[in-house]
Design an enzyme around this catalytic site. Structure first.
Site, PDB file in Angstrom:
ATOM      1  N   PHE A   1       0.805  -1.234   0.000  1.00 29.26           N
ATOM      2  CA  PHE A   1       0.000   0.000   0.000  1.00 29.26           C
ATOM      3  C   PHE A   1       0.838   1.284   0.000  1.00 29.26           C
ATOM      4  O   PHE A   1       0.299   2.389   0.098  1.00 29.26           O
ATOM      5  CB  PHE A   1      -1.001   0.000   1.156  1.00 29.26           C
TER       6      PHE A   1
ATOM      7  N   ASP B   1      -1.138  -9.972  -3.979  1.00 28.25           N
ATOM      8  CA  ASP B   1       0.089  -9.248  -4.313  1.00 28.25           C
ATOM      9  C   ASP B   1      -0.235  -7.896  -4.967  1.00 28.25           C
ATOM     10  O   ASP B   1       0.408  -7.493  -5.935  1.00 28.25           O
ATOM     11  CB  ASP B   1       1.027 -10.077  -5.193  1.00 28.25           C
TER      12      ASP B   1
ATOM     13  N   HIS C   1       1.424   0.624  -9.393  1.00 30.44           N
ATOM     14  CA  HIS C   1       2.336   1.601 -10.006  1.00 30.44           C
ATOM     15  C   HIS C   1       1.480   2.410 -10.976  1.00 30.44           C
ATOM     16  O   HIS C   1       0.516   1.877 -11.550  1.00 30.44           O
ATOM     17  CB  HIS C   1       3.461   0.906 -10.773  1.00 30.44           C
TER      18      HIS C   1
HETATM   19  O1  DOR Z   1       5.769  -7.431  -8.930  1.00 31.39           O
HETATM   20  C1  DOR Z   1       6.022  -7.141  -7.770  1.00 31.39           C
HETATM   21  N1  DOR Z   1       5.773  -5.914  -7.268  1.00 31.39           N
HETATM   22  N2  DOR Z   1       6.577  -8.070  -6.978  1.00 31.39           N
HETATM   23  C2  DOR Z   1       7.072  -7.755  -5.764  1.00 31.39           C
HETATM   24  O2  DOR Z   1       7.653  -8.603  -5.148  1.00 31.39           O
HETATM   25  C3  DOR Z   1       6.975  -6.384  -5.236  1.00 31.39           C
HETATM   26  C4  DOR Z   1       5.867  -5.666  -5.867  1.00 31.39           C
HETATM   27  C5  DOR Z   1       5.912  -4.167  -5.601  1.00 31.39           C
HETATM   28  O3  DOR Z   1       6.023  -3.800  -4.421  1.00 31.39           O
HETATM   29  O4  DOR Z   1       5.818  -3.399  -6.541  1.00 31.39           O
END
Ligand code: DOR
Length: 448
Positions: A63, A304, A308
């Site tokens: 987050f 997960d 972004h």
């Molecule tokens: O794809 C990913 N993004 N894998 C991760 O282990 C971390 C995560 C991120 O925090 O952006």
């Protein structure tokens, strides 16, 4: 203040049976199951045609607060959670700064108070420096446990050598959550993409061997130290084959996106939006994940959620960051798989409520039972909807499932006996609490 709600006429997924049952909620707890006198409740909610599930617990989300809050913060991330039917999240430590001390854990809990819509716990990030103290710190209230990155991903957390990993595993007692990609293998193969490449090479750079090597090393050290581990987002047939022999120590997570998307199509249609670590792989691996889920080898589904912005994702690969949103789409994407016959609704509950409660020893959650917390996910298994970016509450505003039609949708989310989402609308105010865990035996888990 006393409050009470009667959920009437719904079909409840109880431990061991799915039945028509009225459910009475009082003062944040489940107070009665079965025929209930309507006079007992201040408010009655008609759940005809709906399934009442124990609250969905997403044990892997990022987050971004403190730090890159232009992507997400604890309020926006948790808003997405409850809109998607998720009642509790375990948040990862790769923020800025990393959550790697008790002070930084306390800071996250302070920030969450009065701002998070769902219940929450936070992981402590393991480093070579804090390895000796984690066994004490992991007992702190609101701590989900210890998280280890064995391969570099977003952020700076990394434990790539076996000596440090062994110290971390030897120094505590709670289950340790681990991102398994072998850093040495990633470095060796980075030349495949360095200087620019097509994103479809992502699973070639971070290949199945990188995942297998890390998981094999972890399981060997778990056996040596006797420490319980949780292998996050398993993506390969090869890892599933060896995990079978470590069921006394190791539990297994898969994500909805690795169960749903596959290479090469995902990269062709989504480009860098499909880029995550570990990567989306080909259909052979995806089928192995489903077989593992079907055979009971998979313990939990975690999203997960790793937001972004679209601008960041538009950078040329491999400068584009890895990760995609997921906390809001976990429930509808998986309910669609239920409707397609790939798993039962009861197995879904096992993977998203009972499983998280069992493997992390969560107190008072994970099943619909009298005295348990009134966290509930109420779904319409017949509702057909199209997932769109407009619906996504995440600050980054997109989902890899934009435009995908699903059958099965979260209709109400209850957190601590309060309705916080009804028919895609937020209600009330953020009132999530830290998740409680079963206490560890006195004297156990303390570092020397
Ligand atoms: O794809 C990913 N993004 N894998 C991760 O282990 C971390 C995560 C991120 O925090 O952006």
């Amino acid at each position: 203040m006393s409050s009470s709600i009667l959920l009437k006429n719904g079909t409840a997924v109880l431990p061991g049976r799915t039945v028509q049952a009225d459910i009475l909620l009082k003062d944040g707890k489940i107070a009665g199951i079965g025929p209930v006198d309507p006079a007992a409740a201040a408010e009655i909610v008609d759940c005809s045609g709906l399934h009442i599930l124990p609250g969905v617990i997403d044990t892997q989300v990022h987050f971004r607060e403190p730090g890159p809050t232009h992507k997400e913060d604890l309020e926006t991330g948790s808003r997405g959670a409850v809109l998607g039917g998720v009642t509790a999240v375990f948040e990862m430590p790769n923020t800025s700064p990393n959550t790697d001390t008790p002070e930084r854990l306390a800071d996250k809990l302070d920030r969450a108070s009065g701002r998070m819509w769902c219940n929450h716990a936070f992981f402590l990030g393991a480093t070579a420096e804090n390895a000796g103290q984690l066994g004490v710190w992991e007992r702190l209230p609101g701590c989900a446990g210890v998280k280890v990155f064995m391969g570099s991903s977003t952020g700076s957390l990394l434990v790539d050598d076996d000596a440090a990993l062994q110290r971390i595993l030897a120094g505590g007692i709670r289950r340790v959550a681990v991102h398994c990609e072998d850093e040495g293998r990633l470095r060796e193969r980075h030349s495949l993409v360095a200087g620019g490449a097509d994103v479809s090479l992502h699973p070639e750079w971070r290949d199945a061997e990188a995942a297998l090597r890390a998981t094999t090393r972890l399981l060997g050290l778990a056996r040596m130290t006797g420490r319980r581990v949780h292998v996050l987002h398993v993506t390969t047939a090869d890892e599933m084959d060896i995990l079978v022999d470590y069921r006394d120590l190791a539990t297994v997570e898969v994500t909805p996106q690795h169960l749903t998307l596959a290479a090469p199509e995902a990269y062709e249609t989504l480009g860098t939006l499909a880029q995550m670590n570990p990567p989306i792989r080909d259909a052979r691996h995806r089928e192995a994940l489903w077989r593992a889920l079907d055979s009971g080898l998979v313990d939990v589904i975690g999203s997960d959620h790793a937001p972004h912005t679209l601008e960041e994702k538009a950078r040329p690969y491999p400068e584009s960051p890895s990760g995609m949103t997921g906390v809001q789409t976990l429930v509808p994407v998986m309910l669609d798989h239920v409707n397609a016959g790939r798993l039962t609704l009861e197995r879904f509950v096992d993977l998203t409520s009972a499983g998280p409660a069992r493997i992390y020893e969560i107190a008072g959650k994970g099943r619909i039972a009298v005295g348990y917390d009134a966290d509930l996910t109420i779904v319409d298994m017949k509702a057909r909807r199209t997932i769109t970016n407009d619906w996504i509450a995440s600050r980054c505003g997109w989902t890899p499932f934009d435009g995908v039609s699903v059958q099965g949708w979260p209709m109400l989310t209850l957190v601590g006996g309060r309705i916080v989402m009804r028919e895609d609308t937020l209600l009330g105010a953020p009132g999530g609490h830290p998740v409680r865990f079963h206490p560890l035996p006195v004297g156990m888990g303390l570092s020397p």
